[in-house]
Design a protein around this motif. Structure first.
Motif, PDB file in Angstrom:
ATOM      1  N   GLY A  47     -17.529  46.794 -19.147  1.00  0.00           N
ATOM      2  CA  GLY A  47     -17.145  46.730 -17.769  1.00  0.00           C
ATOM      3  C   GLY A  47     -18.343  46.092 -16.787  1.00  0.00           C
ATOM      4  O   GLY A  47     -18.456  46.467 -15.589  1.00  0.00           O
ATOM      5  N   GLY A  48     -19.407  45.562 -17.529  1.00  0.00           N
ATOM      6  CA  GLY A  48     -20.330  44.864 -16.885  1.00  0.00           C
ATOM      7  C   GLY A  48     -20.526  43.594 -17.274  1.00  0.00           C
ATOM      8  O   GLY A  48     -19.949  42.956 -17.953  1.00  0.00           O
ATOM      9  N   PRO A  49     -21.962  42.788 -16.828  1.00  0.00           N
ATOM     10  CA  PRO A  49     -22.013  41.602 -17.193  1.00  0.00           C
ATOM     11  C   PRO A  49     -22.551  41.357 -18.592  1.00  0.00           C
ATOM     12  O   PRO A  49     -22.910  42.263 -19.300  1.00  0.00           O
ATOM     13  CB  PRO A  49     -23.102  41.304 -16.389  1.00  0.00           C
ATOM     14  CG  PRO A  49     -24.064  42.458 -16.143  1.00  0.00           C
ATOM     15  CD  PRO A  49     -22.692  43.539 -16.082  1.00  0.00           C
ATOM     16  N   GLU A  50     -22.611  39.973 -19.210  1.00  0.00           N
ATOM     17  CA  GLU A  50     -23.068  39.741 -20.300  1.00  0.00           C
ATOM     18  C   GLU A  50     -24.433  39.438 -20.195  1.00  0.00           C
ATOM     19  O   GLU A  50     -25.061  38.669 -19.151  1.00  0.00           O
ATOM     20  CB  GLU A  50     -22.303  38.609 -20.862  1.00  0.00           C
ATOM     21  CG  GLU A  50     -23.077  38.007 -22.148  1.00  0.00           C
ATOM     22  CD  GLU A  50     -22.340  36.907 -22.849  1.00  0.00           C
ATOM     23  OE1 GLU A  50     -21.437  37.083 -23.611  1.00  0.00           O
ATOM     24  OE2 GLU A  50     -22.707  35.579 -22.465  1.00  0.00           O
ATOM     25  N   LEU A  51     -25.567  39.991 -20.718  1.00  0.00           N
ATOM     26  CA  LEU A  51     -26.901  39.843 -20.856  1.00  0.00           C
ATOM     27  C   LEU A  51     -27.305  39.074 -21.942  1.00  0.00           C
ATOM     28  O   LEU A  51     -26.759  38.921 -23.075  1.00  0.00           O
ATOM     29  CB  LEU A  51     -27.524  41.061 -21.114  1.00  0.00           C
ATOM     30  CG  LEU A  51     -27.316  42.307 -20.086  1.00  0.00           C
ATOM     31  CD1 LEU A  51     -27.878  43.677 -20.364  1.00  0.00           C
ATOM     32  CD2 LEU A  51     -27.545  41.777 -18.593  1.00  0.00           C
TER      33      LEU A  51
END
Length: 143
Positions: free
Chosen positions: A53-57
């Motif tokens: 549910g978040g960004p790609e790091l």
């Protein structure tokens, strides 16, 4: 001995790998590469970590120093934002039973400034990224 310069000679064991953030996120959804020096110490890494549910790091480091204990600098990319941080950990050779075979166990950690990341949920506290992984040979060395 397995050649460290051959990328197809080693594989990341995803069942034994996990990335966690101090915010409580954890994932096995990452890929990338570890770079080994000729003496089989960890020289660097480039890893893409996908958060649920978040960004790609993108977390990367080059020119790590040390043998079993590693240290150096790293960068965490979040979109166009970049946050530098020192990275430390270890890369240890682990024997497998009495076969004489070994694999590499890697543990890395870095703490990043929340101001550099500009991610609202983390404005107050530093963000610590930890990685546990194993690298195993794709073929067993001949005796």
């Amino acid at each position: 001995m397995i050649p460290n310069t051959d990328p197809s000679a080693w594989r990341i064991v995803m069942d034994a790998s996990e990335a966690t953030l101090s915010s409580g996120h954890e994932t096995r959804d990452f890929d990338g590469s570890f770079y080994l020096s000729p003496d089989e110490s960890l020289a660097g890494f480039t890893l893409r970590v996908s958060l649920p549910g978040g960004p790609e790091l993108l977390w990367e480091s080059a020119n790590l120093e040390g043998g079993t204990e590693v240290r150096g600098s790293s960068l965490l990319h979040l979109g166009r934002r970049r946050a530098p941080a020192d990275v430390s950990g270890f890369c240890a050779r682990v024997p497998v039973g009495r076969t004489g075979n070994t694999y590499l166990k890697i543990v890395l950690a870095a703490t990043f400034s929340p101001l550099r990341l500009r991610w609202p949920r983390w404005r107050v506290r530093p963000v610590t990224l930890r990685l546990f992984s194993e690298i195993r040979p794709t073929v067993l060395p001949s005796r």
